[in-house]
Design a protein around this motif. Structure first.
Motif, PDB file in Angstrom:
ATOM      1  N   LEU A   1       1.260  11.234 -10.436  1.00  0.00           N
ATOM      2  CA  LEU A   1       0.457  12.602 -10.522  1.00  0.00           C
ATOM      3  C   LEU A   1       1.408  13.833 -10.491  1.00  0.00           C
ATOM      4  O   LEU A   1       0.735  14.700 -10.915  1.00  0.00           O
ATOM      5  N   GLU A   2       2.712  13.659 -10.347  1.00  0.00           N
ATOM      6  CA  GLU A   2       3.499  14.910 -10.510  1.00  0.00           C
ATOM      7  C   GLU A   2       3.761  15.048 -11.939  1.00  0.00           C
ATOM      8  O   GLU A   2       4.232  16.327 -12.284  1.00  0.00           O
ATOM      9  N   ARG A   3       3.505  14.220 -12.865  1.00  0.00           N
ATOM     10  CA  ARG A   3       3.600  14.515 -14.327  1.00  0.00           C
ATOM     11  C   ARG A   3       2.177  14.830 -14.761  1.00  0.00           C
ATOM     12  O   ARG A   3       1.285  14.193 -14.819  1.00  0.00           O
ATOM     13  N   ALA A   4       1.893  16.014 -15.051  1.00  0.00           N
ATOM     14  CA  ALA A   4       0.623  16.811 -15.592  1.00  0.00           C
ATOM     15  C   ALA A   4       0.495  16.471 -17.015  1.00  0.00           C
ATOM     16  O   ALA A   4      -0.620  16.411 -17.243  1.00  0.00           O
ATOM     17  N   ASP A   5       1.424  16.287 -17.587  1.00  0.00           N
ATOM     18  CA  ASP A   5       1.521  15.928 -19.147  1.00  0.00           C
ATOM     19  C   ASP A   5       1.741  14.621 -19.575  1.00  0.00           C
ATOM     20  O   ASP A   5       2.207  13.841 -19.029  1.00  0.00           O
ATOM     21  N   GLY A   6       1.125  14.168 -20.711  1.00  0.00           N
ATOM     22  CA  GLY A   6       1.549  12.818 -21.173  1.00  0.00           C
ATOM     23  C   GLY A   6       0.629  11.634 -20.490  1.00  0.00           C
ATOM     24  O   GLY A   6      -0.194  11.803 -19.855  1.00  0.00           O
ATOM     25  N   THR A   7       0.629  10.547 -21.331  1.00  0.00           N
ATOM     26  CA  THR A   7      -0.139   9.490 -20.911  1.00  0.00           C
ATOM     27  C   THR A   7       0.926   8.384 -19.808  1.00  0.00           C
ATOM     28  O   THR A   7       1.938   8.695 -19.750  1.00  0.00           O
ATOM     29  N   ALA A   8       0.074   7.543 -19.371  1.00  0.00           N
ATOM     30  CA  ALA A   8       0.871   6.572 -18.240  1.00  0.00           C
ATOM     31  C   ALA A   8       1.902   5.855 -19.051  1.00  0.00           C
ATOM     32  O   ALA A   8       2.880   5.426 -18.552  1.00  0.00           O
ATOM     33  N   VAL A   9       1.684   5.651 -20.561  1.00  0.00           N
ATOM     34  CA  VAL A   9       2.766   5.027 -21.088  1.00  0.00           C
ATOM     35  C   VAL A   9       3.926   5.669 -21.285  1.00  0.00           C
ATOM     36  O   VAL A   9       4.998   5.346 -20.980  1.00  0.00           O
ATOM     37  N   ASP A  10       3.706   7.188 -21.673  1.00  0.00           N
ATOM     38  CA  ASP A  10       4.755   8.050 -21.646  1.00  0.00           C
ATOM     39  C   ASP A  10       5.604   8.173 -20.221  1.00  0.00           C
ATOM     40  O   ASP A  10       6.826   8.193 -20.405  1.00  0.00           O
TER      41      ASP A  10
ATOM     42  N   ALA B   1       0.971  -1.264   0.077  1.00  0.00           N
ATOM     43  CA  ALA B   1      -0.049  -0.174  -0.117  1.00  0.00           C
ATOM     44  C   ALA B   1       0.926   1.231   0.011  1.00  0.00           C
ATOM     45  O   ALA B   1       0.469   2.209  -0.738  1.00  0.00           O
ATOM     46  N   GLU B   2       1.755   1.346   0.752  1.00  0.00           N
ATOM     47  CA  GLU B   2       2.775   2.396   0.833  1.00  0.00           C
ATOM     48  C   GLU B   2       3.467   2.645  -0.227  1.00  0.00           C
ATOM     49  O   GLU B   2       3.571   3.907  -0.897  1.00  0.00           O
ATOM     50  N   TRP B   3       3.854   1.789  -0.907  1.00  0.00           N
ATOM     51  CA  TRP B   3       4.879   1.960  -2.287  1.00  0.00           C
ATOM     52  C   TRP B   3       3.508   2.164  -3.395  1.00  0.00           C
ATOM     53  O   TRP B   3       4.065   2.758  -4.490  1.00  0.00           O
ATOM     54  N   ALA B   4       2.618   1.649  -3.429  1.00  0.00           N
ATOM     55  CA  ALA B   4       1.417   1.980  -4.430  1.00  0.00           C
ATOM     56  C   ALA B   4       1.144   3.556  -4.253  1.00  0.00           C
ATOM     57  O   ALA B   4       0.905   4.053  -5.385  1.00  0.00           O
ATOM     58  N   ARG B   5       1.004   3.970  -3.165  1.00  0.00           N
ATOM     59  CA  ARG B   5       0.772   5.271  -2.970  1.00  0.00           C
ATOM     60  C   ARG B   5       2.033   6.323  -3.444  1.00  0.00           C
ATOM     61  O   ARG B   5       1.870   7.375  -4.320  1.00  0.00           O
ATOM     62  N   ARG B   6       3.459   5.919  -3.080  1.00  0.00           N
ATOM     63  CA  ARG B   6       4.466   6.383  -3.695  1.00  0.00           C
ATOM     64  C   ARG B   6       4.259   6.283  -5.294  1.00  0.00           C
ATOM     65  O   ARG B   6       4.809   7.288  -6.200  1.00  0.00           O
ATOM     66  N   LEU B   7       3.991   5.239  -5.892  1.00  0.00           N
ATOM     67  CA  LEU B   7       3.954   5.081  -7.388  1.00  0.00           C
ATOM     68  C   LEU B   7       3.054   6.093  -7.859  1.00  0.00           C
ATOM     69  O   LEU B   7       3.112   6.737  -9.002  1.00  0.00           O
ATOM     70  N   ALA B   8       1.830   6.298  -7.327  1.00  0.00           N
ATOM     71  CA  ALA B   8       0.660   7.118  -7.739  1.00  0.00           C
ATOM     72  C   ALA B   8       1.117   8.414  -7.580  1.00  0.00           C
ATOM     73  O   ALA B   8       0.816   9.361  -8.574  1.00  0.00           O
ATOM     74  N   ARG B   9       1.863   8.916  -6.413  1.00  0.00           N
ATOM     75  CA  ARG B   9       2.356  10.220  -6.585  1.00  0.00           C
ATOM     76  C   ARG B   9       3.131  10.653  -7.602  1.00  0.00           C
ATOM     77  O   ARG B   9       3.351  11.552  -8.130  1.00  0.00           O
ATOM     78  N   LEU B  10       4.117   9.878  -7.775  1.00  0.00           N
ATOM     79  CA  LEU B  10       4.924   9.918  -8.885  1.00  0.00           C
ATOM     80  C   LEU B  10       4.372  10.286 -10.067  1.00  0.00           C
ATOM     81  O   LEU B  10       4.804  10.995 -11.027  1.00  0.00           O
TER      82      LEU B  10
ATOM     83  N   GLU C   1       9.424   7.292 -20.050  1.00  0.00           N
ATOM     84  CA  GLU C   1      10.506   8.294 -19.564  1.00  0.00           C
ATOM     85  C   GLU C   1      11.053   8.322 -18.151  1.00  0.00           C
ATOM     86  O   GLU C   1      12.093   8.395 -18.064  1.00  0.00           O
ATOM     87  N   GLU C   2      10.231   7.842 -17.288  1.00  0.00           N
ATOM     88  CA  GLU C   2      10.650   7.716 -15.997  1.00  0.00           C
ATOM     89  C   GLU C   2      11.234   6.254 -15.643  1.00  0.00           C
ATOM     90  O   GLU C   2      11.926   6.320 -14.548  1.00  0.00           O
ATOM     91  N   GLY C   3      10.751   5.418 -16.300  1.00  0.00           N
ATOM     92  CA  GLY C   3      10.848   4.000 -15.663  1.00  0.00           C
ATOM     93  C   GLY C   3      11.862   3.256 -16.770  1.00  0.00           C
ATOM     94  O   GLY C   3      12.283   2.230 -16.509  1.00  0.00           O
ATOM     95  N   GLY C   4      12.310   3.906 -17.931  1.00  0.00           N
ATOM     96  CA  GLY C   4      13.250   3.411 -18.965  1.00  0.00           C
ATOM     97  C   GLY C   4      12.584   2.152 -19.571  1.00  0.00           C
ATOM     98  O   GLY C   4      13.323   1.192 -20.192  1.00  0.00           O
ATOM     99  N   VAL C   5      10.997   2.079 -19.607  1.00  0.00           N
ATOM    100  CA  VAL C   5      10.635   1.108 -20.316  1.00  0.00           C
ATOM    101  C   VAL C   5      10.608   1.248 -21.768  1.00  0.00           C
ATOM    102  O   VAL C   5      10.356   2.325 -22.280  1.00  0.00           O
TER     103      VAL C   5
END
Length: 300
Positions: free
Chosen positions: A283-292, A272-281, A296-300
């Motif tokens: 939400l800090e990105r106001a632009d782009g899709t989840a795939v973007d 639960a704690e790390w899922a909240r951290r993932l969600a905050r990361l 960009e952030e996960g190196g996928v």
């Protein structure tokens, strides 16, 4: 080759002799640059060591000490063991450690002498408190990096222990007979075994991703800890279901593996704690899709 050599060393020692043997073989200097006398290995090599520690339930904080020796060149005495003091309700292997890495209030990371305190709820040599002593070295870094590293190591150990639990389960259903047939011949048992294999594969892939880059990141560690925690719950339950009552006996070994998995699941924050951290990361990105975001952030 590094992991195979480590596993051979672990298999050849028991009890109190293993820690000194690991230190004498030079494994704590795995990540130290070659120019400083180490092996100059990458984080990807550390993943194999951490997973092997989970498979064999190594009682020393080996991968944590490897990181400490790389982050604080010359700061950790030979033969000393270190843990990572990120926020956590439990610190695995803390009772074997003489030092810990802290996020210093004034910034950066600090290597301190420590004393383990509190309780050891799982009976694994852990501690619910780690009290800092003298600061012996300082290094660049921050609390976010430290938490990401601690979570990634816990996820790698979960993957290794679940792999070992699955191996025990498959061996058991292959030799245990019921109604004149091996348990593994029954379709319901095969279905459970397949689900267990899926959980092991998912936990391993997620944990390995946290070690794929040049440094630990909150995003990759969050994915590893969330998926590893889910696999820990489901995988341990299936392994015990496949074993029945024998799985709870200490002499057999499954219970020791699943107790350790439960400890690493809550160490340094649960799903639960790390899922909240993932969600905050995200939400800090106001632009782009989840795939973007993942690219960009996960190196996928």
């Amino acid at each position: 080759m590094i992991v195979e050599a480590f596993e051979r060393l672990v298999a050849g020692h028991e009890g109190a002799t293993l820690g000194p043997a690991i230190a004498e073989a030079g494994f704590p200097d795995l990540l130290v640059p070659e120019a400083a006398g180490g092996a100059g290995a990458a984080l990807a090599d550390l993943f194999g060591i951490a997973r092997a520690c989970g498979r064999a339930l190594v009682a020393w904080p080996v991968p944590e000490t490897m990181l400490a020796r790389a982050w604080f060149p010359g700061g950790l005495p030979d033969g000393a063991w270190a843990v990572l003091r990120a926020p956590s309700p439990i610190f695995p292997h803390a009772r074997a450690a003489s030092h810990a890495v802290f996020a210093a209030p004034e910034g950066g990371l600090a290597l301190c002498t420590v004393r383990a305190g509190g309780d050891d709820p799982w009976g694994t040599g852990s501690a619910t408190a780690v009290e800092a002593g003298e600061v012996v070295a300082r290094a660049p870094g921050d609390g976010e990096m430290l938490a990401a590293a601690a979570a990634a190591l816990a996820a790698a150990r979960i993957a290794g222990a679940l792999e070992a639990a699955a191996a025990l389960a498959l061996e058991h259903v292959g030799v245990r007979r019921q109604f004149g047939r091996p348990l593994g011949a029954f379709q319901a048992v095969q279905h459970l075994a397949a689900r267990l294999a899926e959980e092991v594969a998912a936990a391993t892939a997620a944990a390995e991703g946290a070690f794929a880059g040049p440094r630990f990141t909150s995003l990759a560690s969050a994915v590893a800890k969330v998926r590893g925690g889910e696999a820990a719950a489901e995988g341990a339950a299936i392994a015990h279901q496949l074993h029945g009552a024998i799985g709870m006996t200490d002499d057999y070994g499954l219970a020791r593996l699943t107790r350790a998995v439960g400890e690493w699941r809550v160490a340094f924050g649960g799903e639960a704690e790390w899922a909240r951290r993932l969600a905050r990361l995200r939400l800090e990105r106001a632009d782009g899709t989840a795939v973007d975001f993942l690219r960009e952030e996960g190196g996928v």
